[in-house]
Design an enzyme around this catalytic site. Structure first.
Site, short mmCIF file in Angstrom:
data_model
loop_
_atom_site.label_atom_id
_atom_site.label_comp_id
_atom_site.label_asym_id
_atom_site.label_seq_id
_atom_site.Cartn_x
_atom_site.Cartn_y
_atom_site.Cartn_z
N ARG A 62 0.83 -1.21 0.00
CA ARG A 62 0.00 0.00 0.00
C ARG A 62 0.87 1.26 0.00
O ARG A 62 0.44 2.30 -0.51
CB ARG A 62 -0.92 0.00 1.22
N LYS A 136 0.26 16.67 -14.66
CA LYS A 136 0.31 18.09 -14.31
C LYS A 136 1.58 18.73 -14.84
O LYS A 136 1.56 19.88 -15.33
CB LYS A 136 0.22 18.27 -12.79
N TYR A 214 -22.43 9.70 -38.66
CA TYR A 214 -23.19 10.90 -38.29
C TYR A 214 -24.29 10.49 -37.33
O TYR A 214 -24.47 9.31 -37.03
CB TYR A 214 -23.75 11.62 -39.51
N HIS A 275 -39.10 3.67 -36.18
CA HIS A 275 -39.04 5.02 -35.60
C HIS A 275 -39.45 5.05 -34.13
O HIS A 275 -40.29 5.86 -33.72
CB HIS A 275 -39.88 6.00 -36.43
N GLU A 327 -34.01 -3.87 -41.74
CA GLU A 327 -32.72 -3.27 -41.39
C GLU A 327 -31.93 -4.15 -40.43
O GLU A 327 -30.74 -4.37 -40.59
CB GLU A 327 -32.94 -1.89 -40.75
N ASP A 469 -65.33 11.84 -25.45
CA ASP A 469 -65.34 11.75 -26.92
C ASP A 469 -64.46 10.61 -27.41
O ASP A 469 -64.72 10.01 -28.46
CB ASP A 469 -64.93 13.08 -27.56
#
Length: 515
Positions: A62, A136, A214, A275, A327, A469
């Protein structure tokens, strides 16, 4: 002045060859533990870390590199006389190159039955400290964390005796990404261990899976990143058996299809998607018949779509799928005959194999949605519903066939973009009305798609009907069974309308918006 490198790696890929070349170029090599043993065995001369620090490794390793003679050698600015004088006064020799990668924390926590103590012991302290010190001071120090960068570093050292500043900057950036990802995994592990549900900092890390041509449109840049701790039942972990590279939209759609199929485990099921909305779902006793039902749901929309099957693809099903343009086909496996059929003259058809045995684990993953200036995090909508908890709110009770159709429609409607309406019988979807700005418009679209096939049909709505409705429209089409969450202040109007037309209607008490 002799240049010095400090090398300590857990991933020893290419390290012997790299170190030997450094030694041939006249570099001294400081090393530790297993790395030193590997280099010594290969005949590459090394200096032990405790010979540099004058302090023995201790506490099971360690404490070994956390020492001023290491960090002073890394952090001393070569352009400041005060730094160089301090180094000389303290007997600190400069270190010009650091090659370090870290204890395998990720690999450790991915092991089955890993203990908390094992995980803690594999948290690297000295490694990140050395990497950060070197990064750094990249103005003078070269730092390497990835074996793929060994060749570049050696080429520049051979050509000019040192690396280019631009190279050191790029390597330093990679180091900080590496340590940030490492710390993010540790933070996530401990956050889960203590059961913290809403941490004040949300740190996540992903690894580049695939650069993309893309995004949703050609003018949008995009890339595909995989969770650092992989989800086995996912597109990112799938095995592609055929076809061209997945596109951004392919991945979004295929992910949506995988989410849907998880809710249909008990019977052979085929989901067709277009979709981000299901355009056909079929259930049967065989996967071939399930395909027939999914295809018949909407033979037009399935063209160019994505199909996921929850059983192995056999030759008979493959022959039918081969007849139309798809696809992507996703399945737990493909028989050799099915593979031969599907790849014949279809080099672009993407075939993906996914581990369906790991579906349950995928439900625990959080959903993240980007917004301008922030991110939204939520659990997935994977609530387990018991139809026994649902309430029949009308005078007429559903028949057994209607009850099956209602359950099927309800499960399928959960994945239709809101406002979402779905019509199904007891084995296939018939009409889908997705994503309209008012619910009655979605109802009309679904009914128009399902017309002439409404015997035994049930209609599901992802959220409550705000006005009666909708019920009038449904009754006029001849549909006799409705399932919806309920919860509107006008629920009684909808119930009264359903009773007037002799419909049966169930309230589930659970809403399934999907934006």
């Amino acid at each position: 002045m002799t240049k010095r490198a400090l090398i300590s790696v857990s991933d020893k890929t290419g390290i012997v060859e790299f170190s030997r070349t450094l030694a041939d170029l006249g570099w001294e090599i400081i090393s530790t533990g297993g790395t030193k043993a590997a280099l010594d065995q290969a005949g590459v001369a090394t200096i032990a870390i405790d010979d540099v620090t004058g302090f023995p490794e201790m506490m099971d390793g360690r404490v070994k590199t956390l020492h001023p003679k290491i960090h002073g050698g890394l952090l001393a600015r070569r352009d400041l006389d005060s730094h160089l004088e301090a180094a000389r006064a303290q007997g600190i020799e400069l270190i010009d190159l650091v090659v370090v990668n870290l204890y395998p924390f990720k690999e450790t926590i991915l092991k089955e039955a890993v203990t908390y103590a094992e995980a803690v012991e594999n948290i690297d302290i000295g490694g990140p400290s050395m990497l950060r010190s070197a990064a750094k001071n990249h103005a003078s120090v070269t730092v390497v964390v990835d074996p793929s960068d060994y060749a570049t570093v050696l080429e520049e050292l051979k050509a000019q005796g040192q690396t280019e500043l631009a190279t050191r900057q790029a390597l330093a950036a990679k180091v900080f990404r590496h340590t940030a990802a490492y710390d993010a995994l540790i933070a996530d592990y401990f956050t889960k261990q203590v059961g913290e549900q809403k941490p004040e900092k949300f740190t996540v890390t992903y690894e580049l899976k695939q650069p993309m041509r893309y995004g949703e449109n050609p003018q949008q840049e995009a890339d595909f990143y995989q969770a650092a701790l992989p989800t086995a039942f996912s597109l990112a972990a799938s095995q592609q058996l055929n076809g061209k590279e997945l596109s951004f939209n392919n991945i979004r759609d295929a992910d949506a299809a995988l989410r849907i199929i998880r809710d249909f485990q008990d019977r052979p099921t085929v989901v067709a998607l277009k979709h981000m909305n299901p355009c056909g779902i079929g259930q049967a006793e065989t996967i071939e018949t399930a395909w027939d039902y999914a295809y018949q749901s909407d033979p037009v929309s399935i063209f160019g779509g994505i199909v996921v099957l929850n059983r192995p693809v056999d030759a008979a099903t493959a022959k039918k799928m081969h007849e139309i343009f798809l696809e992507i086909i996703i399945a737990p496996s493909f028989s050799p005959e099915a593979l031969e059929i599907l790849t014949n003259k279809k080099k672009n058809l993407r075939l993906l194999q996914v581990d369906f045995d790991q579906q349950a684990a995928s439900e625990q993953e959080a959903e993240l949605t980007g917004v301008l200036g922030g991110i939204l995090k939520q659990d997935q909508d994977t609530i387990k519903e018991d139809p026994a908890d649902w309430q029949v709110v009308t005078d007429r009770q559903p028949s057994e066939q209607e009850r099956i159709a209602l359950e099927f429609a309800w499960k399928a409607s959960k994945y239709v973009k809101s406002n979402g309406i779905l019509i199904a019988n007891d084995h296939m979807t018939l009409g889908v009305g997705p994503g309209q700005t008012n619910r009655v418009a979605s109802v009309k679209i679904a009914i128009d798609q399902a017309k002439d096939r409404l015997d035994g049909a049930a209609l599901a709505s992802d959220a409550f009907f705000p006005f009666a409705d909708n019920i009038e429209e449904i009754a006029a089409a001849g549909i006799k069974a409705i399932i919806q969450p309920g919860g509107s202040v006008r629920d009684q109007e909808s119930i009264d309308a359903a009773n007037k037309h002799g419909l049966t209607m169930i309230f589930t008490g659970v809403r399934h918006f999907r934006h």
